[in-house]
Design an enzyme around this catalytic site. Structure first.
Site, PDB file in Angstrom:
ATOM      1  N   GLN A  78      41.852  58.723  25.505  1.00 23.00           N
ATOM      2  CA  GLN A  78      40.399  58.539  25.599  1.00 23.00           C
ATOM      3  C   GLN A  78      39.959  57.387  24.708  1.00 23.00           C
ATOM      4  OE1 GLN A  78      38.043  62.064  25.173  1.00 23.00           O
ATOM      5  NE2 GLN A  78      36.168  60.967  25.617  1.00 23.00           N
ATOM      6  N   PHE A  79      39.879  56.201  25.294  1.00 20.44           N
ATOM      7  CA  PHE A  79      39.505  55.009  24.537  1.00 20.44           C
ATOM      8  C   PHE A  79      38.083  55.092  24.009  1.00 20.44           C
ATOM      9  CE2 PHE A  79      37.901  53.925  28.704  1.00 20.44           C
ATOM     10  CZ  PHE A  79      36.767  53.163  28.450  1.00 20.44           C
ATOM     11  N   THR A  80      37.232  55.917  24.616  1.00 17.35           N
ATOM     12  CA  THR A  80      35.831  55.990  24.195  1.00 17.35           C
ATOM     13  C   THR A  80      35.658  56.608  22.808  1.00 17.35           C
ATOM     14  OG1 THR A  80      35.470  58.094  25.338  1.00 17.35           O
ATOM     15  CG2 THR A  80      34.989  56.080  26.570  1.00 17.35           C
TER      16      THR A  80
END
Length: 150
Positions: A78-80
């Site tokens: 999850q890059f966010t």
């Protein structure tokens, strides 16, 4: 690396209508990677996660680890997690590692976690649009950032 760890009574990941991962009691881990993360971050985070005492013992006190509990783990990229929200209303993800850096680190983290836990780790699919379902047990949610090891 930044990880959001949730103790769950069940969790699953679905991609394009197909369930690709499902567990009962264990941990759902959302993992964000930045470009300066390294192999020492992988081993430190895996060790911390496997040994963190966030499961109840016979008296209901959080004294047991995922290893003690024989639980399962799902890891979802999850890059966010590395969103910068200081300016304006549109988050910036410039700190998140690009796939050529993030994918090998993500895969190495999963292998390290499997080694430390002694069992297979289920995963989502890196970069895919995923539906993550969970029942948070407790609720227990912990955020760990390898930049804050000391």
């Amino acid at each position: 690396m930044k990880a959001v760890i949730q103790r769950v009574s069940q969790a699953s990941v679905t991609i394009n209508g197909k369930k690709v991962a499902a567990i009962k009691s264990g941990l759902l881990v959302l993992l964000g990677i930045v470009s300066d993360d390294a192999t020492d971050d992988i081993s430190w985070l895996s060790n911390k996660m496997v040994n963190m005492r966030i499961f109840p013992d016979a008296e209901g006190v959080m004294n047991n680890s995922i290893s003690d509990n024989h639980g399962d783990i799902i890891v979802v990229s999850q890059f966010t997690l590395h969103a910068n929200t200081k300016k304006g209303n549109r988050p910036s993800y410039i700190k998140a590692a690009k796939p050529d850096v993030a994918i090998p680190l993500y895969q190495s983290f999963i292998k390290q976690l499997e080694s430390d836990l002694g069992k297979p780790i289920q995963t989502g699919e890196f970069g895919a649009d995923m539906e993550v379902a969970l029942i948070n047990d407790g609720p227990v949610t912990i955020i760990i950032d390898t930049k804050n090891k000391d």
